[in-house]
Design a protein around this motif. Structure first.
Motif, PDB file in Angstrom:
ATOM      1  N   PRO A 383      29.004  39.107  42.830  1.00  0.00           N
ATOM      2  CA  PRO A 383      30.284  39.308  43.516  1.00  0.00           C
ATOM      3  C   PRO A 383      31.412  39.411  42.493  1.00  0.00           C
ATOM      4  CG  PRO A 383      29.611  37.008  43.620  1.00  0.00           C
ATOM      5  CD  PRO A 383      28.482  37.756  42.978  1.00  0.00           C
ATOM      6  N   GLY A 384      32.504  40.030  42.901  1.00  0.00           N
ATOM      7  CA  GLY A 384      33.649  40.107  41.982  1.00  0.00           C
ATOM      8  C   GLY A 384      34.152  41.519  41.822  1.00  0.00           C
ATOM      9  N   GLY A 385      35.194  41.658  41.001  1.00  0.00           N
ATOM     10  CA  GLY A 385      35.857  42.951  40.829  1.00  0.00           C
ATOM     11  C   GLY A 385      35.091  43.875  39.908  1.00  0.00           C
ATOM     12  N   GLY A 386      35.549  45.107  39.860  1.00  0.00           N
ATOM     13  CA  GLY A 386      34.896  46.095  39.010  1.00  0.00           C
ATOM     14  C   GLY A 386      35.881  47.096  38.452  1.00  0.00           C
ATOM     15  N   PRO A 387      35.396  47.949  37.519  1.00  0.00           N
ATOM     16  CA  PRO A 387      36.262  48.954  36.889  1.00  0.00           C
ATOM     17  C   PRO A 387      36.291  50.262  37.694  1.00  0.00           C
ATOM     18  CG  PRO A 387      34.115  48.897  35.789  1.00  0.00           C
ATOM     19  CD  PRO A 387      34.046  47.917  36.917  1.00  0.00           C
ATOM     20  N   PHE A 388      37.478  50.710  38.040  1.00  0.00           N
ATOM     21  CA  PHE A 388      37.622  51.940  38.832  1.00  0.00           C
ATOM     22  C   PHE A 388      38.774  52.778  38.296  1.00  0.00           C
ATOM     23  CE2 PHE A 388      35.638  48.934  41.736  1.00  0.00           C
ATOM     24  CZ  PHE A 388      34.673  49.696  42.375  1.00  0.00           C
ATOM     25  N   TRP A 389      38.694  54.074  38.575  1.00  0.00           N
ATOM     26  CA  TRP A 389      39.844  54.960  38.435  1.00  0.00           C
ATOM     27  C   TRP A 389      40.607  54.883  39.755  1.00  0.00           C
ATOM     28  CZ3 TRP A 389      41.245  57.433  34.023  1.00  0.00           C
ATOM     29  CH2 TRP A 389      40.273  57.601  33.023  1.00  0.00           C
ATOM     30  N   VAL A 390      41.896  54.529  39.679  1.00  0.00           N
ATOM     31  CA  VAL A 390      42.705  54.349  40.888  1.00  0.00           C
ATOM     32  C   VAL A 390      43.886  55.314  40.855  1.00  0.00           C
ATOM     33  CG1 VAL A 390      44.171  52.714  42.147  1.00  0.00           C
ATOM     34  CG2 VAL A 390      42.044  51.920  41.089  1.00  0.00           C
ATOM     35  N   GLN A 400      41.650  50.654  36.317  1.00  0.00           N
ATOM     36  CA  GLN A 400      42.066  49.360  36.857  1.00  0.00           C
ATOM     37  C   GLN A 400      40.837  48.496  37.142  1.00  0.00           C
ATOM     38  OE1 GLN A 400      45.241  48.563  37.080  1.00  0.00           O
ATOM     39  NE2 GLN A 400      46.112  50.597  36.772  1.00  0.00           N
ATOM     40  N   ILE A 401      41.056  47.181  37.099  1.00  0.00           N
ATOM     41  CA  ILE A 401      40.032  46.241  37.579  1.00  0.00           C
ATOM     42  C   ILE A 401      40.423  45.877  38.998  1.00  0.00           C
ATOM     43  CG2 ILE A 401      38.995  43.961  37.283  1.00  0.00           C
ATOM     44  CD1 ILE A 401      39.635  44.254  34.244  1.00  0.00           C
ATOM     45  N   VAL A 402      39.547  46.186  39.947  1.00  0.00           N
ATOM     46  CA  VAL A 402      39.880  46.062  41.370  1.00  0.00           C
ATOM     47  C   VAL A 402      38.939  45.061  42.043  1.00  0.00           C
ATOM     48  CG1 VAL A 402      40.179  47.333  43.530  1.00  0.00           C
ATOM     49  CG2 VAL A 402      40.640  48.482  41.365  1.00  0.00           C
ATOM     50  N   GLU A 403      39.517  44.159  42.831  1.00  0.00           N
ATOM     51  CA  GLU A 403      38.716  43.210  43.615  1.00  0.00           C
ATOM     52  C   GLU A 403      38.317  43.857  44.931  1.00  0.00           C
ATOM     53  OE1 GLU A 403      37.864  40.289  42.161  1.00  0.00           O
ATOM     54  OE2 GLU A 403      39.063  41.014  40.479  1.00  0.00           O
ATOM     55  N   THR A 404      37.191  43.412  45.488  1.00  0.00           N
ATOM     56  CA  THR A 404      36.693  43.972  46.752  1.00  0.00           C
ATOM     57  C   THR A 404      37.742  43.864  47.852  1.00  0.00           C
ATOM     58  OG1 THR A 404      34.535  43.133  46.062  1.00  0.00           O
ATOM     59  CG2 THR A 404      34.686  43.958  48.300  1.00  0.00           C
ATOM     60  N   SER A 405      38.490  42.753  47.866  1.00  0.00           N
ATOM     61  CA  SER A 405      39.489  42.533  48.928  1.00  0.00           C
ATOM     62  C   SER A 405      40.638  43.541  48.870  1.00  0.00           C
ATOM     63  CB  SER A 405      40.047  41.111  48.842  1.00  0.00           C
ATOM     64  OG  SER A 405      40.632  40.898  47.569  1.00  0.00           O
ATOM     65  N   GLN A 406      40.766  44.271  47.747  1.00  0.00           N
ATOM     66  CA  GLN A 406      41.841  45.268  47.619  1.00  0.00           C
ATOM     67  C   GLN A 406      41.420  46.642  48.151  1.00  0.00           C
ATOM     68  OE1 GLN A 406      42.355  44.189  43.166  1.00  0.00           O
ATOM     69  NE2 GLN A 406      44.315  45.053  43.771  1.00  0.00           N
ATOM     70  N   ILE A 407      40.152  46.754  48.541  1.00  0.00           N
ATOM     71  CA  ILE A 407      39.596  48.066  48.913  1.00  0.00           C
ATOM     72  C   ILE A 407      39.390  48.149  50.415  1.00  0.00           C
ATOM     73  CG2 ILE A 407      37.636  49.643  48.544  1.00  0.00           C
ATOM     74  CD1 ILE A 407      37.135  48.026  45.884  1.00  0.00           C
ATOM     75  N   PHE A 424      30.530  45.847  36.627  1.00  0.00           N
ATOM     76  CA  PHE A 424      31.487  44.914  37.210  1.00  0.00           C
ATOM     77  C   PHE A 424      32.202  44.132  36.110  1.00  0.00           C
ATOM     78  CE2 PHE A 424      27.794  42.209  36.817  1.00  0.00           C
ATOM     79  CZ  PHE A 424      28.298  40.938  36.557  1.00  0.00           C
ATOM     80  N   ASN A 425      33.238  43.416  36.519  1.00  0.00           N
ATOM     81  CA  ASN A 425      34.144  42.760  35.575  1.00  0.00           C
ATOM     82  C   ASN A 425      33.734  41.306  35.328  1.00  0.00           C
ATOM     83  OD1 ASN A 425      36.478  41.848  34.167  1.00  0.00           O
ATOM     84  ND2 ASN A 425      37.402  41.241  36.119  1.00  0.00           N
ATOM     85  N   PRO A 426      33.305  40.969  34.101  1.00  0.00           N
ATOM     86  CA  PRO A 426      32.933  39.574  33.821  1.00  0.00           C
ATOM     87  C   PRO A 426      34.109  38.710  33.357  1.00  0.00           C
ATOM     88  CG  PRO A 426      32.368  40.946  31.946  1.00  0.00           C
ATOM     89  CD  PRO A 426      33.009  41.866  32.967  1.00  0.00           C
ATOM     90  N   VAL A 427      35.311  39.277  33.323  1.00  0.00           N
ATOM     91  CA  VAL A 427      36.516  38.629  32.771  1.00  0.00           C
ATOM     92  C   VAL A 427      36.253  38.238  31.310  1.00  0.00           C
ATOM     93  CG1 VAL A 427      38.316  36.903  33.062  1.00  0.00           C
ATOM     94  CG2 VAL A 427      37.093  37.748  35.076  1.00  0.00           C
ATOM     95  N   ASP A 428      36.219  39.249  30.481  1.00  0.00           N
ATOM     96  CA  ASP A 428      35.954  39.068  29.046  1.00  0.00           C
ATOM     97  C   ASP A 428      36.791  40.128  28.342  1.00  0.00           C
ATOM     98  OD1 ASP A 428      34.924  38.469  26.605  1.00  0.00           O
ATOM     99  OD2 ASP A 428      32.849  38.998  27.066  1.00  0.00           O
ATOM    100  N   LEU A 429      38.043  39.759  27.998  1.00  0.00           N
ATOM    101  CA  LEU A 429      38.953  40.786  27.491  1.00  0.00           C
ATOM    102  C   LEU A 429      39.757  40.278  26.305  1.00  0.00           C
ATOM    103  CD1 LEU A 429      41.978  41.115  29.954  1.00  0.00           C
ATOM    104  CD2 LEU A 429      40.080  39.615  30.466  1.00  0.00           C
TER     105      LEU A 429
END
Length: 513
Positions: A383-390, A400-407, A424-429
């Motif tokens: 579960p969690g956000g992922g990398p998308f072209w928005v 952008q890194i987008v959470e499921t709840s934003q879609i 998906f986004n592991p929060v490692d930046l």
């Protein structure tokens, strides 16, 4: 505002350091709702996500090591979360289980509980097993005569009891996660182990944990044992709290008539990030640590850091040239190519028709922004956000890194894009928050305010709506230059439930083998 708020309310708002304009904006979000993002497509290898060859990775590691000497580097770890979710199934067990009504096995079958049997089978492999068992034996002189069910029940009770270990009410960062060479290690200590890689001889590695004030004593009890690190703590600022409302969007009132404010979520930490003086900042969640994969983790930290420093150097060089205002069409073409090919910047389709001075201005503004390089892991159904072209309202796309709840998952086209996502986004930046003149960017200017979240909670037995600020790596960094890099799954080892501590990444290496 005068109709909604009394002078007393306005004083309460201002005492928190919040502007009336911010409150008005939040109330407008409750009334209008927050629009879902418009996904263009998922980011993938060679289309928003970089996959480096072995040789390229080695070059970037070397580049990082060679150039870190001149940089102030710091690690930033959001660590305020309590561990209540980690132990949710155990808390439910304690409140619902009754010896008179049957065995633990009967409870498991009745509840169809898949977590409790895993916990009980793996009991002796948890790093806290020895300490908790010793306490249970101490409290129960007849321990060794008890049935297994009763021993297990007493173990769980001691683990969660506020009189003893109270693990569900403590922050994750201070819990025993690992056992190495008979030494128990917490996530705080594992983050310190990781942080050593960017250390410079003769200087202390810097790391900041964002925590809740009430938990500070727990963290300091650990950090004082590590004087070789420069460890600091920060808290979410009161000015980032957001107003709560009733279901009809009128301000919610406490029993004394005062307004209710709630913490703004991890997006509030953009203020804490802005306070740091470092040139390069590594960000990672408190629960993403590993017992074993330190070499992999460090290597990919250097890859991400090396790429940031390399891109930043070129960006700064171009910005200096653009500022000197003697740009030729040839230079503009070179910078345009760099911006689109290397930095994933999408320029207006009619950019070629712009006059030279407008091209210079646009490219300068596009390059003169904070930079983030984010690791992305292959999608394994986590579960969690992922990398998308928005796409924005102007039809231009950005990473952008987008959470499921934003879609809007009710839209079949948007849902299809999510289903086809490969990472998906592991929060490692790693972030660069200074400009080409070595001044800090005002990070609040790069937030997309329209990407917050409205959540429903409960207060005084009544439903209440609250507003969470745009997430730290979501809308809070929406207008940064963004690069995504594939990193291996071995670098992502979060602990969402206590049973995750039984996974190989969190068990001693000899056991893993």
């Amino acid at each position: 505002m005068e109709e909604k708020f009394s002078q007393k309310d306005i004083k309460q708002i201002q005492d928190k350091g919040i502007s009336i304009e911010k409150i008005e904006q939040q109330l407008q979000f409750f009334t209008d709702g927050i629009a879902k993002v418009n996904l263009d497509k998922s980011a993938s290898i060679n289309d928003g996500i970089i996959l480096f060859s072995q040789e390229e990775k080695e070059e970037l590691c070397l580049f990082f090591d060679e150039h870190k000497q001149n940089k102030l580097i710091q690690k930033f770890v959001p660590a305020s979360g309590a561990a209540s979710r980690m132990f949710k199934f155990l808390s439910e067990f304690l409140s619902e289980f009754d010896f008179k009504k049957g065995s633990i096995n009967a409870y498991i079958n009745h509840k169809k509980d898949h977590d409790l049997p895993v916990f009980l089978v793996g009991l002796k492999d948890f790093p806290f097993y020895g300490a908790v068992k010793a306490k249970v034996v101490e409290l129960n002189s007849n321990y060794y005569e008890l049935e297994k069910d009763e021993k297990d029940y007493l173990f769980i009770k001691a683990l969660l009891s506020s009189d003893y270990f109270d693990f569900a009410n403590k922050p994750k960062g201070v819990l025993p996660f690992h056992s190495r060479d008979n030494v128990i290690l917490t996530p705080v200590e594992e983050h310190l182990n990781e942080a050593a890689f960017y250390g410079i001889e003769g200087e202390k590695s810097k790391i900041q944990f964002t925590i809740s004030k009430e938990h500070q004593k727990h963290f300091e009890a650990i950090s004082h044992k590590y004087p070789e690190f420069d460890i600091s703590y920060s808290f979410q600022k009161e000015m980032t709290d957001t107003i709560a409302v009733n279901l009809d969007n009128t301000p919610f009132r406490e029993s004394d008539g005062s307004l209710l404010f709630r913490p703004g979520g991890h997006g509030a930490l953009i203020e804490n990030l802005y306070q740091l003086e470092a040139d390069v900042i590594f960000i990672k969640n408190i629960d993403n640590v590993s017992q074993n994969h330190l070499n992999d983790i460090v290597k990919y930290k250097k890859v991400l850091g090396g790429l940031l420093l390399k891109m930043q150097r070129q960006v700064f060089d171009y910005l200096e040239k653009l500022e000197n205002q003697n740009s030729s069409e040839e230079l503009i073409s070179e910078i345009e190519n760099f911006a689109t090919e290397k930095l994933n910047i999408v320029l207006p389709t009619n950019f070629d028709k712009f006059q030279l001075e407008y091209k210079v201005e646009l490219l300068f503004n596009q390059l003169n922004r904070p930079i983030r390089v984010c690791g992305m892991v292959k999608n394994e159904g986590e579960p969690g956000g992922g990398p998308f072209w928005v796409k924005n309202e102007n039809g231009l796309s950005s990473l952008q890194i987008v959470e499921t709840s934003q879609i809007n998952l009710k839209d079949k086209d948007q849902k299809k894009i999510v289903e086809l996502a490969t990472h998906f986004n592991p929060v490692d930046l790693v972030c660069g928050i200074k400009d080409f003149k070595n001044n800090k960017f005002n990070l609040t200017k790069f937030v997309d305010e329209k990407t917050g979240f409205i959540v429903e909670k409960n207060k005084l037995g009544k439903p209440v709506k609250s507003f969470e600020l745009p997430g730290l790596w979501n809308g809070a960094m929406a207008n940064w230059i963004t690069l995504f890099v594939e990193v291996p799954l071995s670098t992502f080892n979060p602990v969402k439930t206590v049973n995750d501590l039984l996974k190989p990444a969190h068990q001693p290496e000899d056991k893993e083998a």
